[in-house]
Design a protein around this motif. Structure first.
Motif, PDB file in Angstrom:
ATOM      1  N   ASP A   1      -0.660  -0.402  20.583  1.00 57.68           N
ATOM      2  CA  ASP A   1      -1.403   0.575  19.783  1.00 57.68           C
ATOM      3  C   ASP A   1      -0.511   1.792  19.525  1.00 57.68           C
ATOM      4  N   ARG A   2      -0.559   2.313  18.314  1.00 54.78           N
ATOM      5  CA  ARG A   2       0.280   3.455  17.980  1.00 54.78           C
ATOM      6  C   ARG A   2      -0.226   4.116  16.704  1.00 54.78           C
ATOM      7  N   MET A   3       0.375   5.271  16.400  1.00 53.52           N
ATOM      8  CA  MET A   3       0.112   5.981  15.150  1.00 53.52           C
ATOM      9  C   MET A   3       1.424   6.138  14.393  1.00 53.52           C
ATOM     10  N   LEU A   4       1.388   5.794  13.122  1.00 56.16           N
ATOM     11  CA  LEU A   4       2.532   5.934  12.234  1.00 56.16           C
ATOM     12  C   LEU A   4       2.152   6.854  11.077  1.00 56.16           C
ATOM     13  N   VAL A   5       3.106   7.603  10.548  1.00 49.97           N
ATOM     14  CA  VAL A   5       2.830   8.525   9.439  1.00 49.97           C
ATOM     15  C   VAL A   5       3.977   8.479   8.440  1.00 49.97           C
ATOM     16  N   ASN A   6       3.707   8.949   7.219  1.00 45.07           N
ATOM     17  CA  ASN A   6       4.787   9.098   6.251  1.00 45.07           C
ATOM     18  C   ASN A   6       5.362  10.512   6.334  1.00 45.07           C
ATOM     19  N   THR A   7       6.433  10.751   5.625  1.00 42.98           N
ATOM     20  CA  THR A   7       7.108  12.053   5.724  1.00 42.98           C
ATOM     21  C   THR A   7       6.256  13.181   5.159  1.00 42.98           C
TER      22      THR A   7
ATOM     23  N   LEU B   1       0.823  -1.207   0.000  1.00 52.43           N
ATOM     24  CA  LEU B   1       0.000   0.000   0.000  1.00 52.43           C
ATOM     25  C   LEU B   1       0.860   1.261   0.000  1.00 52.43           C
ATOM     26  N   SER B   2       1.985   1.208   0.700  1.00 50.63           N
ATOM     27  CA  SER B   2       2.862   2.380   0.761  1.00 50.63           C
ATOM     28  C   SER B   2       3.408   2.750  -0.611  1.00 50.63           C
ATOM     29  N   ALA B   3       3.550   1.751  -1.487  1.00 53.67           N
ATOM     30  CA  ALA B   3       4.042   2.030  -2.832  1.00 53.67           C
ATOM     31  C   ALA B   3       3.012   2.808  -3.649  1.00 53.67           C
TER      32      ALA B   3
ATOM     33  N   ILE C   1       7.854  -1.325   9.176  1.00 49.82           N
ATOM     34  CA  ILE C   1       7.769   0.128   9.320  1.00 49.82           C
ATOM     35  C   ILE C   1       8.796   0.812   8.425  1.00 49.82           C
ATOM     36  N   ARG C   2      10.006   0.280   8.422  1.00 47.13           N
ATOM     37  CA  ARG C   2      11.069   0.866   7.594  1.00 47.13           C
ATOM     38  C   ARG C   2      10.739   0.768   6.108  1.00 47.13           C
ATOM     39  N   ASP C   3      10.331  -0.423   5.670  1.00 46.44           N
ATOM     40  CA  ASP C   3      10.067  -0.629   4.245  1.00 46.44           C
ATOM     41  C   ASP C   3       8.823   0.118   3.774  1.00 46.44           C
ATOM     42  N   SER C   4       7.926   0.440   4.688  1.00 45.06           N
ATOM     43  CA  SER C   4       6.718   1.186   4.332  1.00 45.06           C
ATOM     44  C   SER C   4       6.964   2.690   4.298  1.00 45.06           C
ATOM     45  N   GLY C   5       8.154   3.113   4.692  1.00 43.38           N
ATOM     46  CA  GLY C   5       8.458   4.540   4.712  1.00 43.38           C
ATOM     47  C   GLY C   5       7.710   5.296   5.785  1.00 43.38           C
ATOM     48  N   LEU C   6       7.375   4.602   6.877  1.00 46.42           N
ATOM     49  CA  LEU C   6       6.614   5.217   7.964  1.00 46.42           C
ATOM     50  C   LEU C   6       7.521   5.555   9.138  1.00 46.42           C
TER      51      LEU C   6
END
Length: 227
Positions: free
Chosen positions: A103-109, A29-31, A71-76
């Motif tokens: 539980d957490r929140m992750l975001v892209n740049t 999905l990140s792609a 997380i790393r490969d998703s760019g988050l």
């Protein structure tokens, strides 16, 4: 300024193998999401390292490594947070007590470029074994989002009161517990959302006390004047 963002809410399976499918789907999905702000939140059912576990737990080194890789490969990146460092409790006491940050929140740049001051609050659990997460620091929609989260917290209070309506003494204990937690949140964060929560919990506690007093008075009257 962006007018659109993408939010993904997920749940990580308890077992390792199904979680691997989720990590793969997240990377794919990140792609696709490469030029829009993206927020990923939910119960990942995985921790990143041993610091996110308090208590005796099974060895999860493989799970942690795979989660960090996803997380790393998703760019988050992890969105900054305040509040309780552990978001799940197994509801046990003593040596069996176990806390984890599931539980957490992750975001892209791109999200961070759009809302660099955004973060979230990890609230102490009430009736659930998971902590509510409250998104803050955004220019748009923050007040409404916090209001919705506050109402969800209050629903838990009233739901528990309704469930235990037949046990008025237990109602008082539960209501006092909710009030203590709400006061602790307000003492820590000094935010209006938690002050409103304190006021609501205080009203619930007051009603519970009055009902218990009325019940005790009726019981005493019947003991003095049995039928």
């Amino acid at each position: 300024m962006h007018t659109r963002c993408l939010i993904s809410v997920l749940y990580g399976d308890y077992d390792l193998i199904p979680r691997r499918n989720l990590w793969g789907a997240l990377c794919n999905l990140s792609a696709v999401i490469s030029d829009e702000p993206w927020l990923v939140l939910g119960d990942f059912n995985a921790v990143m390292d041993d610091s996110e576990v308090h208590g005796r737990a099974e060895d999860t080194s493989v799970s942690m490594t795979e989660f960090r890789t996803c997380i790393r490969d998703s760019g988050l990146v992890q969105l900054p947070f305040t509040g309780c460092p552990f978001t799940w409790h197994n509801c046990s006491e003593g040596p069996r007590s176990l806390w984890k940050r599931l539980d957490r929140m992750l975001v892209n740049t791109i999200w961070m470029d759009a809302w660099p001051s955004s973060s979230y609050i990890s609230v102490l659990p009430s009736t659930s074994d998971h902590s509510p997460l409250i998104l803050t620091g955004m220019d748009r929609g923050t007040a409404m989002y916090e209001t919705v989260c506050k109402l969800k917290l209050l629903k838990a209070v009233f739901r528990q009161q309704k469930k235990l309506k037949g046990n008025l003494t237990e109602n008082v204990k539960q209501a006092k517990n909710f009030l203590d937690k709400a006061q602790a949140l307000f003492t820590t964060y000094k935010e209006d959302i938690f002050l409103d929560l304190v006021k609501s919990c205080r009203r619930v506690y007051s009603v519970a006390v009055k009902l218990e007093i009325s019940m005790l008075q009726q019981r005493a009257k019947m003991e003095r004047h049995p039928p």
